[in-house]
Structure formats: structure tokens, C-alpha cells
Scaffold this motif. Structure first.
Motif, PDB file in Angstrom:
ATOM      1  N   GLY A 106       3.097   0.629 -14.564  1.00 29.09           N
ATOM      2  CA  GLY A 106       2.648   1.068 -13.249  1.00 29.09           C
ATOM      3  C   GLY A 106       1.254   1.649 -13.287  1.00 29.09           C
ATOM      4  O   GLY A 106       0.561   1.611 -14.322  1.00 29.09           O
ATOM      5  N   PRO A 107       0.827   2.213 -12.164  1.00 31.84           N
ATOM      6  CA  PRO A 107      -0.521   2.775 -12.062  1.00 31.84           C
ATOM      7  C   PRO A 107      -0.803   3.875 -13.084  1.00 31.84           C
ATOM      8  O   PRO A 107      -1.913   3.953 -13.620  1.00 31.84           O
ATOM      9  CB  PRO A 107      -0.568   3.333 -10.641  1.00 31.84           C
TER      10      PRO A 107
ATOM     11  N   ILE B 158      -8.559  -1.948  -7.637  1.00 29.32           N
ATOM     12  CA  ILE B 158      -7.721  -2.972  -7.000  1.00 29.32           C
ATOM     13  C   ILE B 158      -6.464  -3.217  -7.828  1.00 29.32           C
ATOM     14  O   ILE B 158      -5.360  -3.336  -7.277  1.00 29.32           O
ATOM     15  CB  ILE B 158      -8.522  -4.275  -6.791  1.00 29.32           C
ATOM     16  N   ILE B 159      -6.611  -3.287  -9.141  1.00 27.36           N
ATOM     17  CA  ILE B 159      -5.445  -3.472 -10.021  1.00 27.36           C
ATOM     18  C   ILE B 159      -4.458  -2.325  -9.835  1.00 27.36           C
ATOM     19  O   ILE B 159      -3.248  -2.536  -9.767  1.00 27.36           O
ATOM     20  CB  ILE B 159      -5.891  -3.616 -11.499  1.00 27.36           C
ATOM     21  N   ARG B 160      -4.976  -1.098  -9.728  1.00 27.58           N
ATOM     22  CA  ARG B 160      -4.110   0.065  -9.514  1.00 27.58           C
ATOM     23  C   ARG B 160      -3.312  -0.097  -8.207  1.00 27.58           C
ATOM     24  O   ARG B 160      -2.111   0.162  -8.160  1.00 27.58           O
ATOM     25  CB  ARG B 160      -4.931   1.350  -9.473  1.00 27.58           C
ATOM     26  N   LYS B 161      -3.980  -0.531  -7.139  1.00 27.79           N
ATOM     27  CA  LYS B 161      -3.296  -0.748  -5.856  1.00 27.79           C
ATOM     28  C   LYS B 161      -2.237  -1.839  -5.973  1.00 27.79           C
ATOM     29  O   LYS B 161      -1.137  -1.712  -5.426  1.00 27.79           O
ATOM     30  CB  LYS B 161      -4.301  -1.114  -4.764  1.00 27.79           C
ATOM     31  N   LEU B 162      -2.566  -2.913  -6.701  1.00 26.93           N
ATOM     32  CA  LEU B 162      -1.585  -3.982  -6.896  1.00 26.93           C
ATOM     33  C   LEU B 162      -0.379  -3.486  -7.695  1.00 26.93           C
ATOM     34  O   LEU B 162       0.764  -3.837  -7.386  1.00 26.93           O
ATOM     35  CB  LEU B 162      -2.242  -5.181  -7.591  1.00 26.93           C
ATOM     36  N   LEU B 163      -0.631  -2.666  -8.707  1.00 26.76           N
ATOM     37  CA  LEU B 163       0.482  -2.111  -9.486  1.00 26.76           C
ATOM     38  C   LEU B 163       1.346  -1.190  -8.631  1.00 26.76           C
ATOM     39  O   LEU B 163       2.577  -1.182  -8.770  1.00 26.76           O
ATOM     40  CB  LEU B 163      -0.052  -1.375 -10.721  1.00 26.76           C
ATOM     41  N   ASN B 164       0.735  -0.414  -7.734  1.00 24.28           N
ATOM     42  CA  ASN B 164       1.506   0.396  -6.786  1.00 24.28           C
ATOM     43  C   ASN B 164       2.392  -0.494  -5.924  1.00 24.28           C
ATOM     44  O   ASN B 164       3.558  -0.186  -5.693  1.00 24.28           O
ATOM     45  CB  ASN B 164       0.563   1.202  -5.879  1.00 24.28           C
ATOM     46  N   SER B 165       1.816  -1.598  -5.474  1.00 21.53           N
ATOM     47  CA  SER B 165       2.565  -2.550  -4.652  1.00 21.53           C
ATOM     48  C   SER B 165       3.712  -3.164  -5.447  1.00 21.53           C
ATOM     49  O   SER B 165       4.813  -3.349  -4.921  1.00 21.53           O
ATOM     50  CB  SER B 165       1.615  -3.646  -4.149  1.00 21.53           C
ATOM     51  N   LYS B 166       3.459  -3.473  -6.710  1.00 16.86           N
ATOM     52  CA  LYS B 166       4.499  -4.066  -7.565  1.00 16.86           C
ATOM     53  C   LYS B 166       5.686  -3.131  -7.707  1.00 16.86           C
ATOM     54  O   LYS B 166       6.838  -3.550  -7.628  1.00 16.86           O
ATOM     55  CB  LYS B 166       3.918  -4.396  -8.947  1.00 16.86           C
ATOM     56  N   VAL B 167       5.390  -1.858  -7.896  1.00 19.96           N
ATOM     57  CA  VAL B 167       6.457  -0.864  -8.083  1.00 19.96           C
ATOM     58  C   VAL B 167       7.372  -0.798  -6.851  1.00 19.96           C
ATOM     59  O   VAL B 167       8.580  -0.642  -6.971  1.00 19.96           O
ATOM     60  CB  VAL B 167       5.851   0.526  -8.396  1.00 19.96           C
ATOM     61  N   ARG B 168       6.777  -0.969  -5.668  1.00 19.38           N
ATOM     62  CA  ARG B 168       7.540  -0.858  -4.422  1.00 19.38           C
ATOM     63  C   ARG B 168       8.146  -2.177  -3.948  1.00 19.38           C
ATOM     64  O   ARG B 168       8.876  -2.199  -2.974  1.00 19.38           O
ATOM     65  CB  ARG B 168       6.638  -0.313  -3.316  1.00 19.38           C
TER      66      ARG B 168
END
Length: 126
Positions: free
Chosen positions: A55-56, A13-23
Motif C-alpha cells: 500500500g501507500p 500518482i502511484i501513491r493515489k493508485l495504491l490507495n485506490s487499490k486498497v479500497r
């Protein structure tokens, strides 16, 4: 200082949130960082190089190097429960100290005294 031990599900979930943060735009990035801190106790500043975006891939690198440990769900839940108990105990101690120092009023004690007074003096109730 946040946590360094997570379940695999939390890391995903943290990885997905970091992906979202980058975008995301600035406001979106703030919301992601807030979610990471409040829901997962994950502080990017515990792991990143100052001034560099996290990021991720950086998350995966932290896992690979052992800076972030992945534990089973039961262990993580037990750890969270102990943390919550300690937090509750610390807050109770702060409250007791503030009452002892006269910084705050123990409203529960005042209510008990109030009820005791009116129990012993029913004619005062009106």
C-alpha cells in the motif's frame, strides 16, 4: 523487473493508485496493478514481501529507504527516452534475426522486389 527511479509527480500518482487499490474489489485491484505496470513500469512484486499487500505506506517506506529513488522530471524523461530507443533497437534486432533464420518473411523486401518487377515489366500489369 520494473523501474526504481521516478519523478515526485509519478510517486504521487502511484501513491493515489495504491490507495485506490486498497479500497477496490478484486477486479479494481487488477486494473490498478495493470496501470502501475504499463504506465509507470512499477511492479509491486519488486518491492513487497510475498503474500503481503502493498500500500501507500509501503511505497513511502521504499522511498525513505532508497529502494525507490525520486529524480527530477528532466532526468526521468531522458531515462524513458533511452529506454524506448533501446526497446526499439532490440525489436529491430529480433526482427532481423528472425528474417536471417528464415522464421519470418521480410515483407518490405518482398514489396520492393514486387515493385521492381512491375517497374521493369509494365506489360505484366494488365
Amino acid at each position: 523487473m520494473g523501474r526504481k527511479k521516478f519523478s515526485q509527480r509519478e510517486v504521487d500518482i502511484i501513491r493515489k493508485l495504491l490507495n485506490s487499490k486498497v479500497r477496490s474489489n478484486r477486479a479494481g485491484q487488477k486494473m490498478v496493478r495493470h496501470t502501475l505496470r504499463t504506465v509507470f513500469e512499477f511492479n509491486i512484486s519488486d518491492f513487497n514481501i510475498q503474500g503481503k499487500a502493498f500500500g501507500p505506506a509501503d511505497l513511502d517506506e521504499c522511498v525513505r529507504r532508497g529502494r525507490i529513488q525520486i529524480l527530477d522530471d528532466a532526468t526521468i524523461e531522458a531515462m524513458k527516452a533511452r529506454h524506448a530507443e533501446k526497446k526499439q533497437h532490440d525489436e529491430a534486432m529480433r526482427q532481423a534475426e528472425a528474417i536471417a533464420e528464415g522464421e519470418v518473411i521480410d515483407w518490405q523486401k518482398v514489396l520492393e522486389e514486387w515493385n521492381e518487377y512491375y517497374k521493369n515489366n509494365p506489360e505484366s500489369c494488365g
